[in-house]
Write a protein that holds these residues in place. Structure first.
Motif, short mmCIF file in Angstrom:
data_model
loop_
_atom_site.label_atom_id
_atom_site.label_comp_id
_atom_site.label_asym_id
_atom_site.label_seq_id
_atom_site.Cartn_x
_atom_site.Cartn_y
_atom_site.Cartn_z
N LEU A 20 0.82 -1.22 0.00
CA LEU A 20 0.00 0.00 0.00
C LEU A 20 0.85 1.27 0.00
O LEU A 20 0.64 2.16 -0.84
CB LEU A 20 -1.01 -0.01 1.15
N PRO A 21 1.85 1.40 0.89
CA PRO A 21 2.71 2.58 0.78
C PRO A 21 3.51 2.60 -0.53
O PRO A 21 3.81 3.67 -1.05
CB PRO A 21 3.65 2.46 1.99
N GLY A 22 3.83 1.41 -1.05
CA GLY A 22 4.52 1.36 -2.34
C GLY A 22 3.67 1.93 -3.46
O GLY A 22 4.15 2.68 -4.31
N ILE A 23 2.39 1.57 -3.45
CA ILE A 23 1.46 2.13 -4.44
C ILE A 23 1.36 3.64 -4.26
O ILE A 23 1.42 4.41 -5.23
CB ILE A 23 0.07 1.47 -4.31
N GLY A 24 1.21 4.08 -3.01
CA GLY A 24 1.13 5.52 -2.74
C GLY A 24 2.37 6.26 -3.18
O GLY A 24 2.28 7.33 -3.79
N SER A 25 3.54 5.68 -2.90
CA SER A 25 4.79 6.32 -3.31
C SER A 25 4.92 6.38 -4.82
O SER A 25 5.33 7.41 -5.37
CB SER A 25 5.99 5.60 -2.70
N PRO A 99 -1.26 1.01 10.59
CA PRO A 99 -0.91 2.44 10.55
C PRO A 99 -0.04 2.82 9.37
O PRO A 99 -0.37 3.76 8.63
CB PRO A 99 -0.19 2.67 11.89
N ILE A 100 1.06 2.10 9.15
CA ILE A 100 1.92 2.47 8.03
C ILE A 100 1.28 2.12 6.69
O ILE A 100 1.47 2.83 5.71
CB ILE A 100 3.34 1.87 8.16
N ALA A 101 0.51 1.04 6.65
CA ALA A 101 -0.12 0.67 5.38
C ALA A 101 -1.07 1.76 4.90
O ALA A 101 -0.99 2.21 3.75
CB ALA A 101 -0.87 -0.66 5.53
N MET A 102 -1.95 2.21 5.79
CA MET A 102 -2.96 3.20 5.40
C MET A 102 -2.38 4.61 5.31
O MET A 102 -2.59 5.32 4.33
CB MET A 102 -4.15 3.16 6.36
N ALA A 103 -1.65 5.02 6.34
CA ALA A 103 -1.07 6.37 6.33
C ALA A 103 -0.01 6.50 5.24
O ALA A 103 0.12 7.56 4.62
CB ALA A 103 -0.48 6.71 7.69
N GLY A 104 0.72 5.42 4.98
CA GLY A 104 1.72 5.45 3.92
C GLY A 104 1.10 5.64 2.55
O GLY A 104 1.59 6.42 1.74
N LEU A 105 0.01 4.93 2.30
CA LEU A 105 -0.70 5.07 1.02
C LEU A 105 -1.19 6.50 0.82
O LEU A 105 -0.90 7.15 -0.18
CB LEU A 105 -1.88 4.10 0.97
N ILE A 106 -1.93 7.00 1.79
CA ILE A 106 -2.58 8.30 1.65
C ILE A 106 -1.57 9.45 1.71
O ILE A 106 -1.64 10.39 0.90
CB ILE A 106 -3.68 8.46 2.71
N SER A 110 -0.70 12.37 -1.11
CA SER A 110 -0.84 13.78 -0.70
C SER A 110 0.50 14.51 -0.82
O SER A 110 0.55 15.66 -1.28
CB SER A 110 -1.35 13.86 0.73
N GLN A 111 1.56 13.85 -0.42
CA GLN A 111 2.87 14.48 -0.51
C GLN A 111 3.26 14.72 -1.97
O GLN A 111 3.90 15.72 -2.28
CB GLN A 111 3.93 13.63 0.20
N GLY A 112 2.86 13.82 -2.85
CA GLY A 112 3.13 14.03 -4.27
C GLY A 112 2.45 15.29 -4.79
O GLY A 112 3.03 16.05 -5.57
N ARG A 113 1.24 15.52 -4.33
CA ARG A 113 0.51 16.73 -4.74
C ARG A 113 1.18 17.99 -4.20
O ARG A 113 1.32 18.99 -4.90
CB ARG A 113 -0.94 16.66 -4.26
#
Length: 160
Positions: A20-25, A99-106, A110-113
């Protein structure tokens, strides 16, 4: 070797912490990279500054990978001797990864934006790069807190 339901839950948690954080990143780096490419097309000398902003959303993927490694280490996968986890233990490991799975994704998206907006700052005022980095770093704070929560929970579990 029989696989327990607890082991399945624990490995599912590790997988979620990584993917999930990988997808978000990937998404966050892509968002910032799209904007950065446009700026560099107009002014190639801004490549270094825009690259700094583009890589920032990639850290959540690293945090997720670190959490996944901690889970794998705790359950014995590297020694090829998985702990015989109960379903409850496996669910606790799974919950610790959330926590890291969900917060990492979102937060990565958001950080990319925010990083993309920082690229806009660099496009007009390259000397203001630090402001763009600061805005993006504010989003990073919540990924770091999520990483800390996940790691502390994982080390606090009695899995033996």
């Amino acid at each position: 070797m029989d696989i327990t339901l607890g082991q399945v839950f624990a490995l599912l948690g590790a997988a979620m912490a990584v993917f999930l954080p990988g997808i978000g990143s990937a998404r966050g780096v892509g968002i910032a990279g799209e904007v950065a490419a446009g700026v560099v097309t107009e002014d190639p000398s801004k490549f270094g500054q825009t690259l700094i902003l583009q890589v920032l959303p990639g850290t959540q993927g690293i945090y997720g990978l670190l959490t996944g490694f901690v889970v794998m280490q705790r359950i014995g996968i590297f020694e090829r001797n998985l702990l015989p986890l109960t379903a409850n233990q496996g669910l606790l490991v799974f919950a610790s990864c959330l926590p890291i799975a969900m917060a990492g994704l979102i937060s990565a998206i958001s950080q990319g934006r925010v990083a993309a907006a920082g690229v806009g700052i660099v496009a007009k005022k390259p000397e203001e790069l630090a402001k763009g980095i600061t805005y993006a770093a504010m989003v990073e704070t919540y990924a770091v807190l999520a990483l800390l929560a996940s790691i502390l929970m994982l080390f606090g579990l009695n899995l033996a």
